[in-house]
Scaffold this active site. Structure first.
Site, mmCIF file in Angstrom:
data_model
loop_
_atom_site.group_PDB
_atom_site.id
_atom_site.type_symbol
_atom_site.label_atom_id
_atom_site.label_comp_id
_atom_site.label_asym_id
_atom_site.label_seq_id
_atom_site.Cartn_x
_atom_site.Cartn_y
_atom_site.Cartn_z
ATOM 1 N N GLY A 1 -2.045 -14.491 -3.745
ATOM 2 C CA GLY A 1 -1.632 -13.356 -2.911
ATOM 3 C C GLY A 1 -2.789 -12.629 -2.244
ATOM 4 C CG ASP B 1 -9.760 -7.309 6.931
ATOM 5 O OD1 ASP B 1 -8.746 -6.598 6.975
ATOM 6 O OD2 ASP B 1 -10.642 -7.169 6.066
ATOM 7 C CE LYS C 1 -7.238 -3.121 7.323
ATOM 8 N NZ LYS C 1 -6.703 -3.922 6.252
ATOM 9 C CD GLU D 1 -12.716 6.703 2.110
ATOM 10 O OE1 GLU D 1 -13.346 7.748 2.236
ATOM 11 O OE2 GLU D 1 -13.250 5.569 2.191
ATOM 12 N N GLY E 1 -5.318 -3.942 -2.379
ATOM 13 C CA GLY E 1 -4.384 -3.828 -3.502
ATOM 14 C C GLY E 1 -3.645 -2.502 -3.466
ATOM 15 C CB VAL F 1 -0.976 -0.022 1.198
ATOM 16 C CG1 VAL F 1 -1.766 1.277 1.276
ATOM 17 C CG2 VAL F 1 -1.921 -1.213 1.082
ATOM 18 C CE LYS G 1 -11.093 -4.139 5.582
ATOM 19 N NZ LYS G 1 -11.090 -5.149 4.518
ATOM 20 C CD GLU H 1 -1.374 -11.317 4.884
ATOM 21 O OE1 GLU H 1 -0.183 -11.625 5.050
ATOM 22 O OE2 GLU H 1 -1.746 -10.233 4.418
ATOM 23 N N GLY I 1 -10.649 -0.474 1.067
ATOM 24 C CA GLY I 1 -9.635 -0.073 0.086
ATOM 25 C C GLY I 1 -10.004 1.152 -0.730
HETATM 26 N N1 HSE Z 1 -7.229 -8.605 3.608
HETATM 27 C C1 HSE Z 1 -8.241 -7.666 3.242
HETATM 28 C C2 HSE Z 1 -9.206 -8.307 2.272
HETATM 29 C C3 HSE Z 1 -7.714 -6.424 2.595
HETATM 30 O O1 HSE Z 1 -9.040 -9.461 1.881
HETATM 31 O O2 HSE Z 1 -10.152 -7.648 1.910
HETATM 32 C C4 HSE Z 1 -7.264 -5.424 3.603
HETATM 33 O O3 HSE Z 1 -8.228 -5.172 4.556
#
Ligand code: HSE
Length: 425
Positions: A187, A201, A105, A129, A302, A14, A205, A190, A134
């Protein structure tokens, strides 16, 4: 023309994308935004990576003190991730009066109260933001696009990795394990996929987005969370046969009884706009009292999409002299007056293995009825000689009623509940 100097902490995916956008669009920003934005410093342990991106050697800082003491730096971008060094460095920057733009986040979800306090104390801006979804401008939409509305619900696919996995399972009939391996090879996921597949995650958010939408701090601990690791291809295919797609949904609702915030897999009807959001794409569907329904769709991760969100925040900060902070009391634990609904309402999908004998179906229907659960759809498949598989979709009921009914059915000896999935309305 106004000049603004930027520092980037962390030149990973990023941070690298942010650097590229800033350096490649310098002239464009001068022309369209009337601001000259230059990268004055980067903090990156891997010097070779910074040099390969084209960062002049003299702009590579040796430590955070060099960055925050640099009078040419007005805005510090944090793209390190996690809540260790990132938290420390962001606080250092804010305490030095620098505006901060972050894509982190977890940091923002867990520590925005602390960061905002430091920002206010030093009259610094704090922008985030890129922390949610993303490149999709959902935060700017909530702050500056639909702020005239009372938002009563928000439903989103806000994790691309899990959406990729579920899409592959639906389209190619592969198992969760195979789809995860594929996501890792590409990719998206992880090596340790738990933050994505266990819903952390998305829950970080959702905590951020729900706080903005409902104007009250929604702490992470209040977000109900279930991941996708137990999802089977059988359930996805059964859902398909009934006209549903399975998604990892992040749902926020403002109801008369309080706020609902939950992340879990859920079926959505094939005609619903979220059902068409496939692969690694993200979308958020917001419903407000005046605007009605609004859907934002795009790439949630991305280097360039997330870089786009960061650079938009940089431009916003560079072109606005007033800093805006939360519209709510931003404390670690949130407002004690805010109620959260644990016994939320949903429709449910159940898959049961039933002993195939006369009256079994009637008895199971009667057990559901005991909990006031009404069946909307029913599908029976024969199993071996003695068993059958029953697939039931219910009308809307309560979470606790569904859980109690499952316990009761399993204890009855009549059937075993193999899986339970919520069905979004
Ligand atoms: N790993 C997150 C996703 C992206 O797969 O959306 C970053 O928050």
């Amino acid at each position: 023309m106004k000049k603004v100097g930027v520092a980037i902490l962390g030149l990973g995916v990023v941070g690298g994308g942010t650097y590229k956008i800033l350096t490649e669009h310098e002239e464009f920003f001068r022309r369209t935004q009337e601001v000259e934005i230059s990268v004055e410093s980067v903090l990156e342990l891997n010097r070779e990576r910074a040099i390969a991106l084209g960062v002049p050697e003299e702009k590579i800082a040796g430590n955070i003190a060099e960055v925050v003491c640099n009078s040419d730096v007005d805005i510090v971008v944090e793209t390190i991730g996690g809540v260790g060094a990132a938290r420390e460095f962001v606080l250092d920057a804010l305490n030095a009066g620098k505006t901060v733009v972050t894509s982190n986040k977890e940091l923002f979800c867990k520590y925005s109260h602390e960061l905002e306090r430091a920002a206010k104390r030093h009259n610094a801006g704090l922008y985030f933001e890129a922390s949610c979804v993303g490149g999709v401008p959902v935060i700017r939409t909530l702050l500056d696009g639909v702020q005239s509305n009372e938002i009563y619900s928000m439903m989103g696919i806000i994790n691309g990795t899990t959406n990729y996995i579920l899409t592959r399972m639906a389209k190619c009939g592969c198992s969760y394990e195979d789809a995860l391996k594929e996501a890792q090879a590409l990719g998206y996921a992880e090596a340790d996929p738990s933050a994505d597949v266990e819903g952390f995650d998305a829950a970080y958010k959702l905590s951020i987005l729900a706080s903005l939408a409902f104007h009250t701090k929604v702490p992470f601990a209040k977000v109900f969370r279930e991941g996708i690791a137990d999802v089977t291809k059988e359930d996805i295919q059964n859902g398909k046969a009934l006209g549903y797609c399975l998604k990892l949904l992040a749902i926020g609702k403002q109801t008369h009884s309080g706020i609902e915030v939950r992340v879990h897999p859920a079926f959505v009807k094939e005609g619903h706009p979220l059902a068409a959001v496939d692969g690694s794409f993200n979308a958020v569907y917001i419903s407000g009292d005046s605007v009605g329904d609004v859907m934002l769709y795009g790439r949630g991760a991305g280097e360039m999409p997330t870089g786009s969100a960061i650079v938009s925040d940089i431009i916003y900060a560079a072109t606005h002299s007033e800093n805006k902070y939360s519209t709510f009391k931003n404390t670690a634990t949130g407002d004690k007056e805010t109620n959260y609904v644990a016994d939320f309402k949903s429709a449910y999908y159940f898959r049961l293995t039933v002993t195939d004998r006369a009256g079994a179906l009637a008895k199971i229907a009667a057990l559901f009825a005991k909990y006031n659960i009404s069946i909307e759809e029913l599908l029976q498949k024969s199993g071996d000689e003695k068993t059958a598989t029953l697939i039931l979709v219910t009308h809307e009921t309560h979470e606790f009623a569904a859980k109690n009914a499952v316990a009761r059915i399993n204890a009855s000896g009549l059937a075993h509940v193999e899986s339970v999935l919520r069905v979004a309305q």
